[in-house]
Design a protein around this motif. Sequence first.
Motif, PDB file in Angstrom:
ATOM      1  N   GLY A  34      84.536  69.847 -45.409  1.00 28.01           N
ATOM      2  CA  GLY A  34      83.301  69.504 -44.696  1.00 28.01           C
ATOM      3  C   GLY A  34      82.998  70.522 -43.623  1.00 28.01           C
ATOM      4  N   PRO A  67      73.969  58.967 -50.355  1.00 31.72           N
ATOM      5  CA  PRO A  67      73.698  59.226 -48.930  1.00 31.72           C
ATOM      6  C   PRO A  67      74.731  58.528 -48.058  1.00 31.72           C
ATOM      7  N   SER A  68      75.068  59.145 -46.946  1.00 35.89           N
ATOM      8  CA  SER A  68      76.097  58.567 -46.069  1.00 35.89           C
ATOM      9  C   SER A  68      75.549  57.426 -45.223  1.00 35.89           C
ATOM     10  N   ASN A  69      74.237  57.437 -44.925  1.00 32.31           N
ATOM     11  CA  ASN A  69      73.700  56.440 -44.002  1.00 32.31           C
ATOM     12  C   ASN A  69      72.193  56.288 -44.226  1.00 32.31           C
ATOM     13  N   ARG A 129      76.593  63.878 -46.840  1.00 35.14           N
ATOM     14  CA  ARG A 129      77.838  63.169 -46.653  1.00 35.14           C
ATOM     15  C   ARG A 129      78.282  63.215 -45.192  1.00 35.14           C
ATOM     16  N   GLN A 130      79.069  62.237 -44.815  1.00 39.58           N
ATOM     17  CA  GLN A 130      79.468  62.075 -43.422  1.00 39.58           C
ATOM     18  C   GLN A 130      80.150  63.316 -42.871  1.00 39.58           C
ATOM     19  N   LYS A 131      80.870  64.037 -43.704  1.00 42.38           N
ATOM     20  CA  LYS A 131      81.637  65.194 -43.244  1.00 42.38           C
ATOM     21  C   LYS A 131      80.748  66.393 -42.895  1.00 42.38           C
ATOM     22  N   ALA A 145      77.529  65.863 -41.212  1.00 39.11           N
ATOM     23  CA  ALA A 145      76.465  65.405 -40.321  1.00 39.11           C
ATOM     24  C   ALA A 145      76.283  66.315 -39.105  1.00 39.11           C
ATOM     25  N   TYR A 167      82.125  61.509 -36.548  1.00 44.40           N
ATOM     26  CA  TYR A 167      82.610  60.212 -36.091  1.00 44.40           C
ATOM     27  C   TYR A 167      84.122  60.314 -35.899  1.00 44.40           C
ATOM     28  N   GLU A 205      75.170  71.351 -46.485  1.00 42.36           N
ATOM     29  CA  GLU A 205      76.534  71.149 -46.960  1.00 42.36           C
ATOM     30  C   GLU A 205      77.201  72.394 -47.544  1.00 42.36           C
TER      31      GLU A 205
END
Length: 426
Positions: free
Chosen positions: A399, A201-203, A38-40, A42, A410, A121
Amino acid sequence: MTLETLSSGVDTIWVVLTAAMILLMEGGFALLEAGFVRQKNAVSIIMKVFVDISFGALLFYVVGFALMYGKDAGGWIGISGFAMKGDLSHLSLNISTDTFWLFQCAFVIAVISIVSGAVAERIHFRAYIVYTIVMTGLIYPISGHWIWSAGGWLAKLGMVDFAGSAAIHALGGFAALAAALFLGPRIGRFADDGRVNIVPPSNLPLASVGAFILWFGWFGFNSGSTLSATNPNIGHIAVTTMLASAAGSAACILFTILRYQKADPPTVINGALAGLVGITAGCAFVSDGAAILIGAFSGIAMVLATEWLERRRVDDPVGAFAVHGICGSIGTLAVGLFAVPSLSANAGLFYGGGWKLLGVQALGLAVVAVWGFALTWGALKLINMWRPVRVSRDEELVGLDVGIHGVPAYSQEHDFLDIERLKTEQ
């Protein structure tokens, strides 16, 4: 300039370049894992990769290389070459010891990067640093000595592992399984009623680029293991590597279409890696056709292993065990089946070599798997006595990027005050 000097110089260039290709794979690991989580979380992935490279290189220089390639003591451990000093004359190489160390250093960094994905994570950063030190300075070098050192007891039995399906991938995969079991699943990953909650998945484009970088670096991984630019087998190694990876990916595309009615992108990404892991042990010793079979079987086995882990509520965010542990096992055993007499000193079962090589491969695989699993579990148990290996519930929910590292992957302008507040509260 003599012919010997020219040969050594060319081999040195080859090994340094392929070592650089393997080190570039760390960028692949970073992008692949960052895209899958997850994005949190990365930033936490990137930080672990920096730990892998920096601490891994230092520990392998000071301790690991000596334990792995130092003068043999009874087939179990090396006892010379700490900090690259002392007697290393037994290494009959056409390249310098420094060049050989660089290539092997790239391998040890890859091993710990396998575990990184399985603990994503939820592992505490400081605990991960300590575990990295143990893996790169102790766990991998000792079992690596058994397989790859001329005096290692598995090497003397005749175990064959050209570029590391067992020494690197099975070891890292079973260590990853132990770590995932020790930490437990991420919050909310499995419901009380047994349902599996999907964590998207985030990306995926980022993850796919990471896979392509790993795919590229694998040609250095396998072909570079010749340690010679003039080895006539380099082309064959590259071909089997390509065919197995393509077969792994293709098998996953077709298998997921039949099974789920859709080609599943994360599975296809891991399918290519599964084929690469599967061919790593035998890339120099099997035929092109066997490489395709190994790759395809590895891809399908990876899918089934992933489903099996989920049914048993084992949370492996990037599929580290399914890709590396299962497919590393397949690749190790496949040598005992498909090794061609013209390419290998010991033929596989399907080429008239009998059961001996397959038996040795199975023994070596079992030893490495138990070693990686048990030592990882024990190391994490000891680390947990010093400080919790797993982050707190609040840190996991917010996160690890902000909770542990104090910065999101980000940033937006309105986030700055919140980040400063969180740092102050810590």
